[in-house]
Design an enzyme around this catalytic site. Structure first.
Site, PDB file in Angstrom:
ATOM      1  N   THR A  97       7.009  18.512 -25.663  1.00  0.00           N
ATOM      2  CA  THR A  97       6.967  16.818 -26.511  1.00  0.00           C
ATOM      3  C   THR A  97       8.210  17.150 -27.478  1.00  0.00           C
ATOM      4  O   THR A  97       8.417  17.767 -29.221  1.00  0.00           O
ATOM      5  CB  THR A  97       5.811  16.846 -26.520  1.00  0.00           C
ATOM      6  OG1 THR A  97       5.417  16.618 -25.787  1.00  0.00           O
ATOM      7  CG2 THR A  97       5.854  15.360 -27.048  1.00  0.00           C
TER       8      THR A  97
ATOM      9  N   GLY B 136       1.446  22.570 -31.072  1.00  0.00           N
ATOM     10  CA  GLY B 136       0.329  22.322 -32.024  1.00  0.00           C
ATOM     11  C   GLY B 136       1.138  24.771 -32.578  1.00  0.00           C
ATOM     12  O   GLY B 136       1.276  24.834 -31.648  1.00  0.00           O
TER      13      GLY B 136
ATOM     14  N   GLU C 295      -0.589  16.270 -23.306  1.00  0.00           N
ATOM     15  CA  GLU C 295      -1.059  16.488 -21.420  1.00  0.00           C
ATOM     16  C   GLU C 295      -0.897  15.265 -20.221  1.00  0.00           C
ATOM     17  O   GLU C 295      -0.820  15.124 -19.649  1.00  0.00           O
ATOM     18  CB  GLU C 295      -2.442  17.167 -21.191  1.00  0.00           C
ATOM     19  CG  GLU C 295      -1.581  18.813 -22.333  1.00  0.00           C
ATOM     20  CD  GLU C 295      -1.206  19.301 -22.426  1.00  0.00           C
ATOM     21  OE1 GLU C 295       0.072  19.879 -21.436  1.00  0.00           O
ATOM     22  OE2 GLU C 295      -0.641  19.591 -23.823  1.00  0.00           O
TER      23      GLU C 295
END
Lengths: 199, 459
Positions: B142, B181, B424
């Site tokens: 992303t 993350g 997601e």
């Protein structure tokens, strides 16, 4: 109207059929809208975009049907004692009927339910609730989430909520001292000024 | 035990053991889980302060401490933790559903991507060190300006046949990798998704291994800018990060080449199927369906137990206050959600099983069910997470004023679960992907897969 005379809300297969027909109807509606847009000169990408609101409703109905049918099929296939099967069947009926009740507009749109049917459906949901009640706590216990995983004073296995709520609150930073430092800085001067103005 | 909740347990009409076994994977699996829970809960090293009263930095450090302990102590568990599923359960019990900085992205996406997209040589180079925690990885897809729309990603990877290297670059501010993350401060490697260019032609999104931090002193590598993206609605123990690449050069071998390849001279060899690169996302979506089922089950557990011990009002003056669980309105809020948690439990079983069998088939070169899997995982991910998200809030409201306190566990459950609706694959976009497949089946008149065959049956 012909369909409705066969609706038996006690029969899970019938309820599954209603979900199937709602999904089919909404998918076909969206697909027909796409065709219509294409016939009117829109390219496929443009047509799909124009119909996207209907498409999301169709996909949602399809997924809902998938989940209801899968739930019912699993209960039918699993080797279960009669007691447990009956409890799970009640849960499946509640899930399916609650879905009919909350999405009644779409079922009516497809000509699958009448206003009278929907009223009956609301009533059946209400009638199922006391059947679930005696097992509700044990149904959640069966997941066997430990207290440490839940990390919830309200959801403790032993149900001793109130003493633990007090204990939990005592950990608050503000409870480290009886009189907080901000008293001298902000509260006391304010009170003094107020008292002086009264004099 | 509170007598009211005990009374509830005494009135059940089914065999508790039978259902507990069904929900916990059978007799052996349940026994194993109980042992893991007991080991973790009796280990004082895993104790720590209540996170509700901790600052973000303290939380970050505490969860890093627990995560590293978990990795160190894993070996001692021997046969108890045999496979990925066991490790996931062990991890859940240590971290209590909060992020494990050494596990979540590393084992959740970095390792599976290597397994699914790396060649044998590449696996030998990175997979074994990854499993041994010699390197810590994340999955950087992303960007600040693009998420769900993968074709819109701007990061580029230009192949230079002179040096046999790729030059990976963030050409704009919006192309900075944003959100992955453990990217900000923890990981030293990342699988970076970038638009591949060879001989001036763009071949779309491909995966590249990039070392982002020095293995000696953990400083950012030359040409790489890394950082934390700041506090979020939840998940504040995690250093969701940003990554800016300034003409970073990596060897040709750093492109994951199991499916598509770039030869030394820059010749591009396409994958047999276009969307094989997105396999990791399909897997993660399948697991999100499972998380949705369990998150709703946890919210129902809290709300229903509390409703059994909370007493409120009088139906008639002078009568004892009834348990709030006895009110039809409370039952009407909670029991359909309880039923939904069971429906989702069975749906996630189906979904995870389907992912396993399709993935196995893909490994053998059979791609026939990939479209079906992609469609089902997209639709169910969106359907279940939306329902669970709103369901947790209903459970919180059903606890009255105390539901607002962090002591209820419900605000945090909500803030931890809610990003599932947008990561997601943003849910509306996923529903549209599912719908495209359904409309295609309806328009083309083909029966498609089993799950959509009903579209062509007579009403």
């Amino acid at each position: 109207p012909q369909m409705r005379q066969y609706v038996d809300f006690n029969d899970l297969d019938t309820i599954c059929k209603l979900y199937e027909q709602r999904a089919r109807g909404l998918v076909k509606f969206a697909a027909n809208k796409v065709e219509e847009e294409v016939r009117n000169g829109e390219d496929l990408v443009g047509a799909l975009n124009k119909v996207s609101v209907h498409s999301v409703r169709a996909a949602n109905a399809h997924c809902h049907y998938f989940v209801v049918k899968n739930f019912v099929d699993e209960i039918k296939t699993l080797e279960l004692s009669p007691g447990l099967r009956s409890v799970l069947m009640d849960l499946a009926r509640l899930y399916a009927l609650d879905g009919l009740s909350k999405n009644s507009g779409e079922f009516m749109e497809e000509g699958l339910l009448s206003g009278k049917d929907v009223k009956q459906c609301h009533q059946l949901v209400v009638e199922l609730l006391p059947k679930i009640r005696p097992n509700a706590v044990s149904l959640v216990d069966s997941y066997e989430f430990s207290d440490k995983i839940l990390m919830s004073v309200l959801g403790r296995y032993d149900g001793n909520v109130y003493p633990n709520l007090l204990e939990w609150a005592m950990k608050s930073e503000l409870n480290k001292t009886d009189v907080i430092p901000a008293y001298e800085k902000h509260i006391r001067p304010l009170l003094k000024r107020h008292q002086m103005s009264k004099l | 035990i509170n007598p009211d909740i005990q009374k509830e347990r005494d009135t059940r009409t089914f065999d508790y053991e039978e259902l507990a076994m069904l929900l916990n994977g059978g007799k052996e699996e349940r026994e194993k889980r109980k042992k893991i829970v007991s080991i973790v809960e009796s280990d004082r090293d895993y104790d720590g302060p209540d996170p509700s009263f901790m600052s973000r930095m303290d939380r970050f450090e505490e969860w890093m401490r627990k995560s590293s302990l978990l990795v160190k102590k894993k070996e001692k568990l021997g046969e108890l933790v045999q496979d990925h599923k066991d490790f996931m359960f062990y991890n859940l019990n240590v971290t209590k559903k909060r992020p494990n900085v050494f596990f979540d992205l590393h084992y959740g996406m970095f390792v599976p991507t290597l397994m699914g997209q790396a060649t044998d040589e590449q696996r030998a180079k990175w997979l074994i060190p990854a499993i041994n925690h010699e390197i810590l990885g994340t999955y950087a897809q992303t960007e600040m300006g693009h998420g769900t729309f993968l074709r819109g990603l701007e990061t580029t990877a230009h192949y230079d046949p002179e040096t046999e290297e790729f030059e990976i670059h963030s050409p704009t501010i919006s192309s900075i990798k944003w959100w992955p993350g453990t990217l900000g401060k923890t990981c030293n490697h990342a699988i970076v998704m970038a638009q591949l260019y060879t001989r001036g032609v763009c071949h779309g999104i491909h995966a590249f291994m990039v070392q982002i931090r020095n293995m000696e002193d953990h400083t950012s590598m030359p040409g790489i800018t890394l950082g934390d993206i700041g506090p979020k609605f939840g998940y504040n123990e995690n250093d969701n990060g940003f990554l800016k690449l300034d003409h970073v050069r990596v060897p040709r071998d750093n492109m994951l080449m199991k499916h598509s390849q770039v030869l030394e001279d820059g010749t591009y060899v396409a994958a047999p199927r276009k969307n094989l690169t997105y396999g990791t996302m399909t897997m993660v979506r399948s697991f999100i369906v499972r998380d949705a089922a369990y998150a709703l089950a946890r919210a129902c557990t809290i709300a229903i137990r509390y409703s059994a011990v909370r007493r409120q009002s009088e139906l008639r003056p002078g009568e004892p206050e009834p348990q709030i669980l006895s009110y039809p309105t409370q039952q009407h809020k909670l029991f359909p959600l309880l039923a939904t948690s069971y429906a989702f439990f069975f749906a996630q079983l189906h979904m995870v099983e389907m992912y396993g069998s399709v993935n196995e088939a893909v490994g053998k070169g059979d791609y026939s069910n990939m479209q079906e899997l992609h469609s089902v995982s997209s639709g169910l991910k969106a359907f279940t997470t939306w329902t669970t998200n709103s369901g947790i809030e209903v459970c919180r409201m059903s606890c009255g004023g105390h539901g607002y306190s962090l002591a209820s566990g419900l605000p945090e459950l909500y803030t931890y679960f809610t990003p599932n609706c947008t990561y997601e694959g943003e849910n509306t976009v996923l529903m549209l992907q599912n719908a495209r497949y359904l409309i295609k089946c309806a328009r083309e008149g083909s029966n498609g897969a089993k799950s959509v065959a009903y579209i062509h049956q007579d009403a």
